[in-house]
Design an enzyme around this catalytic site. Structure first.
Site, PDB file in Angstrom:
ATOM      1  N   ASP A  78     -51.064 -69.242 -77.149  1.00 57.06           N
ATOM      2  CA  ASP A  78     -49.853 -70.028 -76.953  1.00 57.06           C
ATOM      3  C   ASP A  78     -48.862 -69.265 -76.077  1.00 57.06           C
ATOM      4  O   ASP A  78     -48.896 -68.031 -76.014  1.00 57.06           O
ATOM      5  CB  ASP A  78     -49.195 -70.356 -78.295  1.00 57.06           C
ATOM      6  CG  ASP A  78     -50.106 -71.177 -79.192  1.00 57.06           C
ATOM      7  OD1 ASP A  78     -50.977 -71.893 -78.656  1.00 57.06           O
ATOM      8  OD2 ASP A  78     -49.954 -71.087 -80.423  1.00 57.06           O
ATOM      9  N   LYS A  79     -47.973 -69.991 -75.453  1.00 56.85           N
ATOM     10  CA  LYS A  79     -46.990 -69.384 -74.553  1.00 56.85           C
ATOM     11  C   LYS A  79     -46.194 -68.278 -75.240  1.00 56.85           C
ATOM     12  O   LYS A  79     -45.905 -67.243 -74.641  1.00 56.85           O
ATOM     13  CB  LYS A  79     -46.052 -70.480 -74.021  1.00 56.85           C
ATOM     14  CG  LYS A  79     -45.008 -69.991 -73.028  1.00 56.85           C
ATOM     15  CD  LYS A  79     -44.165 -71.147 -72.540  1.00 56.85           C
ATOM     16  CE  LYS A  79     -43.050 -70.665 -71.621  1.00 56.85           C
ATOM     17  NZ  LYS A  79     -42.194 -71.777 -71.133  1.00 56.85           N
TER      18      LYS A  79
END
Length: 251
Positions: free
Chosen positions: A107-108
């Site tokens: 995930d970012k």
């Protein structure tokens, strides 16, 4: 029979420019094959046998590269994105022509281990849902994570979409105290990779992940000396373990 490929493709793959630029190199006699000037940029060569040089410098051909990246927060696990920086933007320019891609995604806002390669077969095996490659994460969690949570994870928890996870191993490094504003610190090993899985697993037991970092994927362990945002090629030992695991997964 030895594998062959076009000379211009080989040179493009090793960073000597576009095919038109390589054609010009050949035209002015800068490229030699087995110590003789190449006359045609499209000629067939054998990378593992022929001696190829540009301006007198030997060309070392490699088909695949394997990179370990310590992914920082704020960067997306993609080859291109119109809004955010991607993990490819963090790599040294020398790897651009290899056309690597991230094996899976983080995930970012998640940090840690990410493997990048152009070896599609190995990537497929590591990512296949049927292979159950273990992945270990370090997390800081709001809430008091205790033995009940470890037992729930060992049995498999039901996510918000009704999916029941495979058994996971929860190791509690520090049990938090919400009253004193202390977070729990844990390591979690899962055998699958559903979307936001770690966060959703803790959500299922009433907790919230506030920091997440991947430590390992199969036999590959994040180098603690690798700074966040930096990458390096896998060592021979790391690659050997990864290939062996890959062969086991194939079997």
């Amino acid at each position: 029979m030895k594998a062959t490929m076009r000379l211009d493709k080989l040179l493009a793959h090793t960073g000597f420019g576009t095919r038109s630029e390589i054609k010009q190199l050949v035209k002015r006699g800068a490229v030699t094959v087995n110590d003789k000037p190449a006359k045609d940029s499209g000629m067939q060569v054998q990378p593992d046998r022929d001696r190829i040089a540009v301006e007198g410098e030997p060309v070392a051909y490699r088909q695949f590269v394997y990179l370990m990246l310590n992914k920082p927060q704020g960067v997306v696990s993609a080859t291109e994105d119109t809004r955010d920086r991607t993990v490819l933007d963090l790599l040294d320019e020398e790897y651009a022509h290899f056309e690597v891609f991230p094996v899976g995604r983080l995930d970012k806002d998640t940090e840690g281990l990410l493997l990048l390669t152009n070896d599609g077969k190995l990537a497929h095996n590591l990512l296949s849902p049927r292979k159950h490659v273990p992945k270990t994460y370090y997390a800081e969690v709001d809430g008091a994570v205790g033995p009940d949570d470890a037992e729930a994870f060992a049995q498999g928890v039901t996510l918000d979409d009704g999916y029941v996870t495979m058994p996971a191993k929860l190791n509690i490094l520090q049990k938090g105290s919400p009253d004193r504003g202390e977070r729990s610190v844990i390591e979690l090993t899962i055998m699958e990779g559903k979307f936001h899985q770690v966060k959703r697993m803790f959500q299922a037991v009433g907790k919230k992940v506030v920091f997440l970092k991947r430590l390992s994927m199969g036999p590959l362990v994040l180098d603690p000396a690798l700074p966040t945002g930096q990458s390096r090629e896998l060592t021979a030992y790391e690659l050997e373990r990864l290939v062996k695991a890959h062969e086991t997964l194939e079997g």
